[in-house]
Design an enzyme around this catalytic site. Structure first.
Site, PDB file in Angstrom:
ATOM      1  N   ASP A  13       0.818  -1.226   0.000  1.00 28.99           N
ATOM      2  CA  ASP A  13       0.000   0.000   0.000  1.00 28.99           C
ATOM      3  C   ASP A  13       0.847   1.270   0.000  1.00 28.99           C
ATOM      4  O   ASP A  13       0.465   2.278   0.596  1.00 28.99           O
ATOM      5  CB  ASP A  13      -0.959   0.024   1.211  1.00 28.99           C
ATOM      6  CG  ASP A  13      -1.731  -1.267   1.337  1.00 28.99           C
ATOM      7  OD1 ASP A  13      -2.231  -1.740   0.308  1.00 28.99           O
ATOM      8  OD2 ASP A  13      -1.816  -1.808   2.446  1.00 28.99           O
ATOM      9  N   LYS A  16       2.177   2.555  -4.984  1.00 27.51           N
ATOM     10  CA  LYS A  16       2.924   2.142  -6.189  1.00 27.51           C
ATOM     11  C   LYS A  16       2.115   2.430  -7.450  1.00 27.51           C
ATOM     12  O   LYS A  16       2.677   2.745  -8.488  1.00 27.51           O
ATOM     13  CB  LYS A  16       3.233   0.635  -6.139  1.00 27.51           C
ATOM     14  CG  LYS A  16       4.133   0.220  -5.014  1.00 27.51           C
ATOM     15  CD  LYS A  16       4.347  -1.270  -4.998  1.00 27.51           C
ATOM     16  CE  LYS A  16       3.143  -2.079  -4.614  1.00 27.51           C
ATOM     17  NZ  LYS A  16       2.674  -1.929  -3.226  1.00 27.51           N
ATOM     18  N   LYS A  18       0.257   4.866  -8.299  1.00 26.19           N
ATOM     19  CA  LYS A  18       0.454   6.211  -8.855  1.00 26.19           C
ATOM     20  C   LYS A  18       1.808   6.304  -9.563  1.00 26.19           C
ATOM     21  O   LYS A  18       1.910   6.889 -10.644  1.00 26.19           O
ATOM     22  CB  LYS A  18       0.366   7.255  -7.731  1.00 26.19           C
ATOM     23  CG  LYS A  18       0.758   8.623  -8.224  1.00 26.19           C
ATOM     24  CD  LYS A  18       0.509   9.741  -7.244  1.00 26.19           C
ATOM     25  CE  LYS A  18       1.180  11.005  -7.770  1.00 26.19           C
ATOM     26  NZ  LYS A  18       0.928  12.179  -6.951  1.00 26.19           N
ATOM     27  N   GLY A  40      -4.074  -4.298  -4.042  1.00 27.24           N
ATOM     28  CA  GLY A  40      -5.047  -3.240  -4.323  1.00 27.24           C
ATOM     29  C   GLY A  40      -4.324  -1.994  -4.773  1.00 27.24           C
ATOM     30  O   GLY A  40      -3.460  -1.504  -4.070  1.00 27.24           O
ATOM     31  N   HIS A  41      -4.632  -1.529  -5.962  1.00 28.73           N
ATOM     32  CA  HIS A  41      -4.043  -0.282  -6.446  1.00 28.73           C
ATOM     33  C   HIS A  41      -5.169   0.700  -6.682  1.00 28.73           C
ATOM     34  O   HIS A  41      -6.109   0.380  -7.402  1.00 28.73           O
ATOM     35  CB  HIS A  41      -3.363  -0.468  -7.804  1.00 28.73           C
ATOM     36  CG  HIS A  41      -2.160  -1.341  -7.765  1.00 28.73           C
ATOM     37  ND1 HIS A  41      -1.161  -1.195  -6.843  1.00 28.73           N
ATOM     38  CD2 HIS A  41      -1.785  -2.351  -8.558  1.00 28.73           C
ATOM     39  CE1 HIS A  41      -0.227  -2.098  -7.081  1.00 28.73           C
ATOM     40  NE2 HIS A  41      -0.586  -2.821  -8.111  1.00 28.73           N
ATOM     41  N   THR A  42      -5.070   1.860  -6.098  1.00 26.80           N
ATOM     42  CA  THR A  42      -6.053   2.903  -6.406  1.00 26.80           C
ATOM     43  C   THR A  42      -5.369   3.886  -7.340  1.00 26.80           C
ATOM     44  O   THR A  42      -4.317   4.422  -7.015  1.00 26.80           O
ATOM     45  CB  THR A  42      -6.493   3.621  -5.118  1.00 26.80           C
ATOM     46  OG1 THR A  42      -6.947   2.634  -4.203  1.00 26.80           O
ATOM     47  CG2 THR A  42      -7.619   4.599  -5.391  1.00 26.80           C
ATOM     48  N   THR A 129      -5.796 -11.770   3.246  1.00 27.27           N
ATOM     49  CA  THR A 129      -6.919 -11.115   2.570  1.00 27.27           C
ATOM     50  C   THR A 129      -8.034 -12.118   2.242  1.00 27.27           C
ATOM     51  O   THR A 129      -9.048 -11.729   1.667  1.00 27.27           O
ATOM     52  CB  THR A 129      -6.438 -10.462   1.264  1.00 27.27           C
ATOM     53  OG1 THR A 129      -5.842 -11.471   0.445  1.00 27.27           O
ATOM     54  CG2 THR A 129      -5.431  -9.363   1.532  1.00 27.27           C
ATOM     55  N   GLN A 226       2.046  -5.747  -3.380  1.00 30.24           N
ATOM     56  CA  GLN A 226       2.429  -5.818  -1.970  1.00 30.24           C
ATOM     57  C   GLN A 226       3.765  -5.070  -1.771  1.00 30.24           C
ATOM     58  O   GLN A 226       4.130  -4.250  -2.587  1.00 30.24           O
ATOM     59  CB  GLN A 226       2.511  -7.256  -1.456  1.00 30.24           C
ATOM     60  CG  GLN A 226       1.162  -7.957  -1.339  1.00 30.24           C
ATOM     61  CD  GLN A 226       0.745  -8.649  -2.610  1.00 30.24           C
ATOM     62  OE1 GLN A 226       1.543  -9.294  -3.273  1.00 30.24           O
ATOM     63  NE2 GLN A 226      -0.508  -8.516  -2.976  1.00 30.24           N
ATOM     64  N   SER A 415       5.578  12.474  -3.662  1.00 31.85           N
ATOM     65  CA  SER A 415       4.163  12.619  -3.989  1.00 31.85           C
ATOM     66  C   SER A 415       3.469  13.370  -2.854  1.00 31.85           C
ATOM     67  O   SER A 415       3.621  13.021  -1.682  1.00 31.85           O
ATOM     68  CB  SER A 415       3.553  11.231  -4.196  1.00 31.85           C
ATOM     69  OG  SER A 415       2.170  11.354  -4.384  1.00 31.85           O
TER      70      SER A 415
END
Ligand code: IMP
Length: 442
Positions: A13, A16, A18, A40-42, A129, A226, A415
């Site tokens: 988390d 990465k 972005k 999970g990538h947002t 998870t 991860q 960032s």
């Protein structure tokens, strides 16, 4: 042509997604090589927020070929759900996704077994998870009951494998959970074969394809999932994921020799988070931790669990940077630290009176590690509008420089917010001659 990789230096988390997204415009192929839909990538793209799990971030870019490599474990149902939701969001991925025929398939028994194993561990649960990741990787190493994507898309072979495996699995599941769910081989064959019919055109020998792409000078970007501290061999075992999530997994998970990669970027948050169980020396289970969680919206993308939060751990991050051979680092979410007062950075561990900068292998030793903190002044200014290093308050600049010194790597990216333009480049990104607002090396 340059091949680049982006890996997490903490417990996942690290934002990465972005960094991969920033690099994607200068690359032709984006490759996922380990993990599965535990990741999970947002990513904010064209004004929309996309939550990606199994798919490479490159799928959002119309010029990019996305590859799911041999080292990934694939739940076909989850993959199709993700592809459908992309389509619903207006992303046309047709002809731009390949899945390795060597990748292993997550089957319903993997999820049931994992739930049983976690329940049996009680307070020592890994806190997985629950996506069947570890149980699928265990099957791969064990070989007897493994199913690969190449098997899935061969209807007869798949059906035969399921009919062979299910009775065996049922014996184990009945012993673990006597009144648990029963597996129905024919139902599984139906459901998975329907998935296979849709996925068949995408399944290919990605290893040969990638080796050819490399020879044809196409620019490859490897997207780690991860973080390095969750690496099954080098992380905080047993509280890890089941793949090589450090830079060590790139070669085995993709089939591309490591020497082909000429730029390895490690991503770390300006603080530390962790989801699930396991030791976390700099954890702040207090008001500071809650303030970081609130400011950073630190809740899991996949499971929604609140993330454990703490100060930056330079011991663990330096270790990750060293084992992965990281060239430069990206510091993410620096803006979250605004207004927190004095900040702490862990520069060593005191383990029973011995001060060390090395990460111990034993979970008990890591649990006993007392962080040796360096206290540094924080800043109160809002920094989300900073676009150059000099725009940052002096204390924020100093903070970034201290992280760089302690991790022993130059900072390439800072960032200060989720949007693409909320990025400060301190040196050109790989694949570009010059980067926008490229100011200097730290
Ligand atoms: P698994 O990968 O589901 O087996 O979970 C093993 C450990 O890795 C648990 O502590 C999870 O919370 C953690 N984990 C797995 N994927 C991620 C991720 O993408 N981000 C952060 N932690 C993760």
């Amino acid at each position: 042509m340059p091949a680049t990789s982006v890996i997490g230096l903490q417990w996942g988390d690290e934002a990465k997604g972005k960094v991969v997204d920033l690099l994607t415009e200068n690359h032709d192929v984006v490759i996922r090589y380990q993990g599965g839909n535990n990741a999970g990538h947002t990513v904010r793209f064209d004004g929309q927020t996309y939550k990606l799990s199994l798919l490479p971030t490159g799928i959002l870019h119309s010029h990019v070929q996305s590859v799911i490599g041999p080292g990934v474990v694939v739940d076909p149902r989850a993959l199709l759900r993700e592809l459908d939701s992309l389509e619903a969001g207006g992303i046309d991925w047709t002809g731009r996704l390949m899945i390795s025929d060597r990748a292993h398939v997550i089957c319903p028994w993997h999820l049931l077994e994992e739930a049983a194993f976690e329940a049996h561990r009680g307070s020592r649960a890994i806190g997985t998870t629950m996506r069947g990741i570890g149980t699928c990787y265990r099957e791969k190493v064990g070989r007897f009951h493994a199913i690969r994507m190449g098997d899935l898309v061969n209807r007869d072979r798949f059906a035969a494998r399921v009919r062979e495996i299910v009775p065996f699995k049922q014996i184990i599941l009945d012993a673990l959970i006597p009144d648990g769910e029963k597996l129905n081989a024919e139902q599984i064959i139906e459901e998975y074969s329907a998935c296979a019919d849709r996925l068949r055109p995408l399944v290919a020998d990605t290893t040969a394809w990638l080796l050819n792409a490399l020879e044809q000078d196409r620019r490859l970007l490897f997207e780690g999932a991860q973080g390095s501290l969750l690496d099954v061999d080098h992380g905080t075992f047993p509280y890890v994921t089941s793949s090589n999530s450090s830079g060590c997994g790139i070669h085995s998970g993709s089939g591309i020799p490591e020497r082909a990669i000429d730029s390895m970027i490690g991503v770390a948050k300006a603080y530390t988070t962790r989801v699930g169980g396991g030791p976390f020396p700099t954890e702040q289970d207090n008001d500071i931790g809650q303030r970081i969680r609130d400011a950073g919206n630190e809740y899991g993308t996949v499971t929604g669990r609140p993330r454990r939060c703490g100060w930056f751990d330079a011991v663990a991050t330096r270790y990750s940077a060293r084992i992965s051979g990281v060239d430069t680092i990206a510091i993410a979410l620096l803006d979250v630290l605004s207004g927190l007062g004095d900040l702490q950075i862990c520069e060593a561990y005191d383990i029973g009176g011995t001060v060390t900068r090395d990460l111990p292998a034993c979970p008990d030793a890591l649990r006993a590690a007392r962080p040796v903190f360096r206290t540094v002044p924080g800043w109160n200014e809002e920094i989300t509008g900073a676009r150059t290093f000099e725009d940052l308050p002096q204390n924020a600049q100093q903070y970034v420089q201290t992280l760089s010194e302690l991790v022993e790597r130059p900072v390439q990216i800072v960032s200060v917010g989720p949007d693409r333009d909320q990025t400060i480049l301190l040196s050109p990104l790989p694949g570009t001659e010059t980067g926008p607002e490229c100011r200097r090396d730290s």
